[in-house]
Design a protein around this motif. Structure first.
Motif, PDB file in Angstrom:
ATOM      1  N   LYS A 133       0.572  -0.780  -0.187  1.00 64.14           N
ATOM      2  CA  LYS A 133       0.101   0.159  -0.065  1.00 64.14           C
ATOM      3  C   LYS A 133       0.884   1.043   0.507  1.00 64.14           C
ATOM      4  N   ILE A 134       2.095   1.324   0.883  1.00 64.33           N
ATOM      5  CA  ILE A 134       2.885   2.901   0.749  1.00 64.33           C
ATOM      6  C   ILE A 134       3.721   2.820  -0.905  1.00 64.33           C
ATOM      7  N   GLY A 135       3.378   1.687  -1.169  1.00 66.48           N
ATOM      8  CA  GLY A 135       3.910   2.064  -2.918  1.00 66.48           C
ATOM      9  C   GLY A 135       5.343   1.105  -3.083  1.00 66.48           C
ATOM     10  N   CYS A 136       5.615  -0.218  -2.486  1.00 72.64           N
ATOM     11  CA  CYS A 136       7.078  -1.427  -2.973  1.00 72.64           C
ATOM     12  C   CYS A 136       5.852  -1.843  -4.020  1.00 72.64           C
ATOM     13  N   ASN A 137       7.670  -2.182  -4.460  1.00 75.95           N
ATOM     14  CA  ASN A 137       7.262  -2.930  -4.994  1.00 75.95           C
ATOM     15  C   ASN A 137       7.494  -4.447  -5.189  1.00 75.95           C
ATOM     16  N   ASP A 138       8.254  -5.087  -4.093  1.00 77.79           N
ATOM     17  CA  ASP A 138       8.191  -6.057  -4.102  1.00 77.79           C
ATOM     18  C   ASP A 138       8.846  -6.629  -2.244  1.00 77.79           C
ATOM     19  N   TYR A 139       9.111  -7.807  -2.364  1.00 78.17           N
ATOM     20  CA  TYR A 139       8.905  -8.292  -0.358  1.00 78.17           C
ATOM     21  C   TYR A 139       9.866  -9.246  -0.275  1.00 78.17           C
ATOM     22  N   ILE A 140      10.687  -9.311   0.419  1.00 81.02           N
ATOM     23  CA  ILE A 140      11.669 -10.260   0.573  1.00 81.02           C
ATOM     24  C   ILE A 140      11.474 -10.871   1.953  1.00 81.02           C
ATOM     25  N   LYS A 141      11.070 -11.927   2.572  1.00 83.53           N
ATOM     26  CA  LYS A 141      10.927 -12.626   3.520  1.00 83.53           C
ATOM     27  C   LYS A 141      13.357 -12.823   3.731  1.00 83.53           C
ATOM     28  N   LYS A 142      13.635 -12.037   5.162  1.00 82.63           N
ATOM     29  CA  LYS A 142      14.546 -13.073   5.669  1.00 82.63           C
ATOM     30  C   LYS A 142      14.877 -14.627   6.206  1.00 82.63           C
ATOM     31  N   PRO A 143      15.379 -15.515   6.703  1.00 79.47           N
ATOM     32  CA  PRO A 143      16.440 -15.255   5.472  1.00 79.47           C
ATOM     33  C   PRO A 143      16.179 -15.159   4.195  1.00 79.47           C
ATOM     34  N   PHE A 144      16.861 -14.651   3.291  1.00 78.69           N
ATOM     35  CA  PHE A 144      16.763 -15.109   1.438  1.00 78.69           C
ATOM     36  C   PHE A 144      18.279 -15.207   0.737  1.00 78.69           C
ATOM     37  N   SER A 145      17.793 -16.014  -0.756  1.00 79.21           N
ATOM     38  CA  SER A 145      18.866 -16.212  -1.168  1.00 79.21           C
ATOM     39  C   SER A 145      19.277 -14.748  -1.785  1.00 79.21           C
ATOM     40  N   MET A 146      20.735 -15.206  -1.773  1.00 73.52           N
ATOM     41  CA  MET A 146      21.105 -13.339  -3.193  1.00 73.52           C
ATOM     42  C   MET A 146      21.002 -14.011  -4.119  1.00 73.52           C
ATOM     43  N   GLU A 147      21.022 -15.007  -5.423  1.00 76.02           N
ATOM     44  CA  GLU A 147      21.033 -15.476  -6.461  1.00 76.02           C
ATOM     45  C   GLU A 147      18.812 -14.381  -6.303  1.00 76.02           C
ATOM     46  N   GLU A 148      17.703 -14.570  -5.114  1.00 76.20           N
ATOM     47  CA  GLU A 148      16.307 -14.125  -5.020  1.00 76.20           C
ATOM     48  C   GLU A 148      17.060 -12.827  -5.060  1.00 76.20           C
ATOM     49  N   LEU A 149      17.298 -12.014  -5.007  1.00 75.14           N
ATOM     50  CA  LEU A 149      17.276 -11.011  -4.821  1.00 75.14           C
ATOM     51  C   LEU A 149      17.715 -10.014  -5.862  1.00 75.14           C
ATOM     52  N   ILE A 150      19.579 -10.674  -6.465  1.00 72.39           N
ATOM     53  CA  ILE A 150      19.549 -10.153  -7.399  1.00 72.39           C
ATOM     54  C   ILE A 150      18.749 -10.257  -8.958  1.00 72.39           C
ATOM     55  N   VAL A 151      17.591 -11.340  -8.547  1.00 72.77           N
ATOM     56  CA  VAL A 151      16.966 -11.322  -9.685  1.00 72.77           C
ATOM     57  C   VAL A 151      15.981 -10.720 -10.087  1.00 72.77           C
ATOM     58  N   ARG A 152      15.396 -10.429  -8.777  1.00 73.46           N
ATOM     59  CA  ARG A 152      14.372  -9.434  -8.347  1.00 73.46           C
ATOM     60  C   ARG A 152      14.671  -8.000  -8.566  1.00 73.46           C
ATOM     61  N   ILE A 153      15.803  -7.449  -8.448  1.00 70.79           N
ATOM     62  CA  ILE A 153      16.309  -6.557  -8.689  1.00 70.79           C
ATOM     63  C   ILE A 153      16.182  -6.163 -10.446  1.00 70.79           C
TER      64      ILE A 153
END
Length: 226
Positions: A96-116
């Motif tokens: 609602k604030i306006g974020c585009n994605d949401y990743i819950k900890k712990p997360f893999s760096m591959e997941e973060l990189i792909v989403r960015i």
């Protein structure tokens, strides 16, 4: 990636922040790490980024508050929240604030990189546009690249739209209201403040050619000369 993606990372857990920063930089990203929300906001105002990765639980200014303040200035830049929270209401609040994605900890760096990469590669314009020449600069709206001899600037989407609009009306004074309603789609106070920030950013990038300038016509608006 040919062009480095500029990331503002706000994470107060120093060990995690350094790990994420190093991992992204090893993948050819440019990362600025801030350890609290206040520093992150000031850093955002003074620099240009392609995406923001924000922890929610931070001292001085939490991620939700930080994102709300940034969204008042820039409604386009991708925002990814990092959080240990799993409650549905927190996820809903983030979007609602306006974020585009949401990743819950712990997360893999591959997941973060792909989403960015997915967020920063989204195109608002599909059709191919003309390449502009302004003084000793060259600007490609499709790639959002501003080139000056051996210096290359990767513009954000909002910077690119603003520069293109000024170029399309080169030499003409454009009122603040016209620029805001064309590029920001509204002319409220926060959009006006955002525009001033983006004008300053563009001026900084265009100062390599003294014959290129964005002129402020007091009480009337802005015009690009070259």
């Amino acid at each position: 990636m040919n062009e480095k993606i500029k990331v503002l990372l706000a994470e107060d857990e120093s060990s995690l922040g350094l790990i994420v920063k190093e991992s992204l930089e090893n993948r050819n990203f440019l990362v600025t790490l801030c350890d609290n929300g206040e520093v992150a906001f000031e850093t955002f105002l003074k620099n240009s980024f392609d995406t923001l990765v924000l922890d929610i639980m931070m001292p001085k200014k939490d991620g939700f508050t930080l994102a709300e303040e940034i969204r008042k200035l820039d409604k386009e830049i991708p925002i990814v929240f990092l959080t240990a929270k799993s409650q549905t209401q927190d996820v809903v609040k983030g979007f609602k604030i306006g974020c585009n994605d949401y990743i819950k900890k712990p997360f893999s760096m591959e997941e973060l990189i792909v989403r960015i990469i997915a967020l920063t590669n989204r195109k608002h314009q599909i059709e191919k546009k003309a390449i502009y020449h302004l003084g000793t600069y060259q600007f490609n709206p499709d790639t959002q690249i501003l080139q000056h001899k051996n210096e290359t600037f990767k513009l954000t989407n909002r910077e690119s739209l603003l520069l293109e609009f000024l170029l399309q009306n080169k030499g003409e004074i454009l009122s603040r209201e016209l620029i805001l309603n064309t590029v920001w789609k509204n002319d409220d106070f926060f959009s006006g403040r955002s525009m001033d920030v983006f004008i300053t950013r563009l001026r900084k990038k265009l100062n390599l050619d003294q014959n290129v300038a964005i002129i402020n016509s007091r009480g009337r608006g802005y015009k690009l000369i070259c």
